[in-house]
Write an enzyme that holds these catalytic residues in place. Sequence first.
Site, PDB file in Angstrom:
ATOM      1  N   THR A 289      -8.110  52.331  28.711  1.00 14.15           N
ATOM      2  CA  THR A 289      -9.363  51.678  29.084  1.00 14.15           C
ATOM      3  C   THR A 289      -9.091  50.729  30.247  1.00 14.15           C
ATOM      4  O   THR A 289      -7.977  50.220  30.394  1.00 14.15           O
ATOM      5  CB  THR A 289      -9.922  50.840  27.917  1.00 14.15           C
TER       6      THR A 289
ATOM      7  N   GLU B  51     -13.535  55.796  25.682  1.00 16.10           N
ATOM      8  CA  GLU B  51     -13.430  56.168  24.266  1.00 16.10           C
ATOM      9  C   GLU B  51     -14.332  57.345  23.894  1.00 16.10           C
ATOM     10  O   GLU B  51     -14.201  57.907  22.823  1.00 16.10           O
ATOM     11  CB  GLU B  51     -13.825  54.956  23.397  1.00 16.10           C
TER      12      GLU B  51
ATOM     13  N   LYS C 219     -26.293  33.468  26.021  1.00 11.26           N
ATOM     14  CA  LYS C 219     -27.021  32.909  24.874  1.00 11.26           C
ATOM     15  C   LYS C 219     -27.503  31.525  25.253  1.00 11.26           C
ATOM     16  O   LYS C 219     -26.734  30.580  25.342  1.00 11.26           O
ATOM     17  CB  LYS C 219     -26.107  32.873  23.653  1.00 11.26           C
TER      18      LYS C 219
ATOM     19  N   TRP D 182     -31.460  35.346  23.861  1.00 13.00           N
ATOM     20  CA  TRP D 182     -30.528  36.160  24.624  1.00 13.00           C
ATOM     21  C   TRP D 182     -31.117  36.499  25.985  1.00 13.00           C
ATOM     22  O   TRP D 182     -32.248  36.971  26.078  1.00 13.00           O
ATOM     23  CB  TRP D 182     -30.249  37.475  23.878  1.00 13.00           C
TER      24      TRP D 182
HETATM   25  P1  AMP Z   1     -15.086  52.659  31.014  1.00 13.75           P
HETATM   26  O1  AMP Z   1     -14.353  52.901  29.756  1.00 13.75           O
HETATM   27  O2  AMP Z   1     -14.292  52.012  32.087  1.00 13.75           O
HETATM   28  O3  AMP Z   1     -15.750  53.885  31.507  1.00 13.75           O
HETATM   29  O4  AMP Z   1     -16.240  51.626  30.674  1.00 13.75           O
HETATM   30  C1  AMP Z   1     -17.225  51.886  29.720  1.00 13.75           C
HETATM   31  C2  AMP Z   1     -18.304  50.855  29.786  1.00 13.75           C
HETATM   32  O5  AMP Z   1     -19.036  50.967  31.009  1.00 13.75           O
HETATM   33  C3  AMP Z   1     -19.372  51.006  28.735  1.00 13.75           C
HETATM   34  O6  AMP Z   1     -18.970  50.504  27.481  1.00 13.75           O
HETATM   35  C4  AMP Z   1     -20.513  50.224  29.342  1.00 13.75           C
HETATM   36  O7  AMP Z   1     -20.354  48.833  29.158  1.00 13.75           O
HETATM   37  C5  AMP Z   1     -20.374  50.524  30.803  1.00 13.75           C
HETATM   38  N1  AMP Z   1     -21.331  51.575  31.192  1.00 13.75           N
HETATM   39  C6  AMP Z   1     -21.085  52.867  31.404  1.00 13.75           C
HETATM   40  N2  AMP Z   1     -22.215  53.512  31.778  1.00 13.75           N
HETATM   41  C7  AMP Z   1     -23.210  52.602  31.777  1.00 13.75           C
HETATM   42  C8  AMP Z   1     -24.616  52.630  32.052  1.00 13.75           C
HETATM   43  N3  AMP Z   1     -25.243  53.738  32.459  1.00 13.75           N
HETATM   44  N4  AMP Z   1     -25.314  51.475  31.922  1.00 13.75           N
HETATM   45  C9  AMP Z   1     -24.715  50.330  31.536  1.00 13.75           C
HETATM   46  N5  AMP Z   1     -23.391  50.233  31.278  1.00 13.75           N
HETATM   47  C10 AMP Z   1     -22.648  51.352  31.393  1.00 13.75           C
END
Ligand code: AMP
Length: 541
Positions: free
Chosen positions: A183, A326, A431, A436
């Site tokens: 990640t 994930e 917050k 929120w």
């Molecule tokens: P990664 O593992 O680097 O791909 O990051 C995943 C995270 O990216 C997710 O848990 C979200 O917080 C964010 N994310 C991915 N796609 C979107 C989306 N369309 N809108 C908002 N957040 C997103």
Amino acid sequence: MTIDSTMSERPLTITSLFRHGTSVHGQSSVATLGDGPVRRSDFTQVAEGAKRLAAALQRLGIRRGDVVGTLAWNNQEHLEAYLAVPSMGAVLHTLNLRLSPDQLTFVINHGGDRVILVDASVAPLLAAVLPRCPAVEHVVVIGEGEAGALGEAARYNELVSAEEPRFAWPELDERAAASMCYTSGTTGDPKGVVYSHRSVFLHSLAAWGQLELRNDDRLLAIVPMFHVNAWGLPYTGWMVGIDFVMPDRFLQPASLVRTIEEEGVTYSVGVPTVWNAILRHTDAHPSDLSSLRRVVVGGAAVPRTLMEAFRERHGLEIVQAWGMTETSPLGAVALPPKGVGSEEEWEYRSMTGRIVPGVELRIADDKGEVLPWDGKSAGEIEVRGPWVTAAYHRDPAPDRFHDGWLRTGDAGTVDHRGFVRITDRVKDVIKSGGEWISSVELENQLMAHPGVAEAAVIGVPDQRWDERPLACVVLKEAAPVTPEELSAFLAERVPRLWLPERWSFIDKIPKTSVDKFDKKALRARYAEGSLVVNELARAER
Ligand code: AMP
């Protein structure tokens, strides 16, 4: 009487996707940008390259279950590794070449990489960390460029051309590990997710359907192959027999736009910051994006104004998607449901996305109670499914799971049609006085202002309200916009309570290794006092 299924249980493997693409789509093409002319191959040649690579890796001692790292841009060799490494029973570990040296060292060691394939252009980065990676036995340099301190390492071309294009792919268990990604989390050490052959196979089918990729598409995947397997598209694309256009390291907007024009790209994917940069480039330089029929943007919230601008100025449809490392990554895609009018259609397009079949999703409040899909009840999104991780590699992280569901760390709502709206990362929610405030919504509304290039909003401590939003804004060149003006603009779009008093105009928003807004870095800058903050009088509430 019970009835047994009569179906065969042939394993769902990357090898079978690989074989299919090779035998059915041999003439589909792979073009890779470089310093000189575009390099062109077809699937038959790439498949031969993959067989030679498997033979070469075997000669280096790679066996089933061994980990092969790649530190590479999106190019033909990387695609060959995507096909060869899992199909020979080894595990492909795509390394993010924008990680800090410490993080890179951590993921190489934690992943257990034995061989690393590295692009010559990033060889110095690997050379700097190698002394701290004792398990790495071999480094193979891709490309002809200077490799600095790795100058003595084996060269990819020499290694593979010494082998025959033959390899006896083993029969694999579909549950065997195929590839791993860490990640890009900004807190703590990165966490490893290990995909299985089965999860990649099923995800490829889902991505094909949900992203509506077609055999005649020419795909420019701007998302790096080290970011969640380029959202699975190398496998889906291979299976569907699309043409790949690989940007390698040429990721500047001017180069991307030129590639779209010259290569007749029909399909592209990337994060919002990249598409925002492309839009600004095309505003300043007349460009022809008419070959594109679909662009999928995800990885962070996609501002509605970005989608509208592409439709108005380029007749181009942007589809938002949501996912995470994930989840392989596809979890939701914002294709509007049938039977909605054009205004409602935009409402759906600007939502995060509709849950894809195969992924189960629910929302839970902070006590763990599951909330209804009413479009209003907000909580943390939890998912499970055959391409959703149920653990982390050598890291139990029990707090990230809830009764077998993955806690995504994303907060939002779901409506009765399964459309998700993410309002924030749980840790980014502001917050304020018991309410929120969605930093994502504030950002999207700010970026709708014509003078704003980018905006990121973070919560900062406030004596009276616990936390208040601080808007960090990058203005378009020479745009004479004041905080008062932006506040008035926002006042028409968000609740009064949300209006930031604190404003900071900065040159650029810091970005993470996968080009998302790095709010952790912004918070640190605020905490150390290095942001110049303009404070407006508090609005009446
Ligand atoms: P990664 O593992 O680097 O791909 O990051 C995943 C995270 O990216 C997710 O848990 C979200 O917080 C964010 N994310 C991915 N796609 C979107 C989306 N369309 N809108 C908002 N957040 C997103």
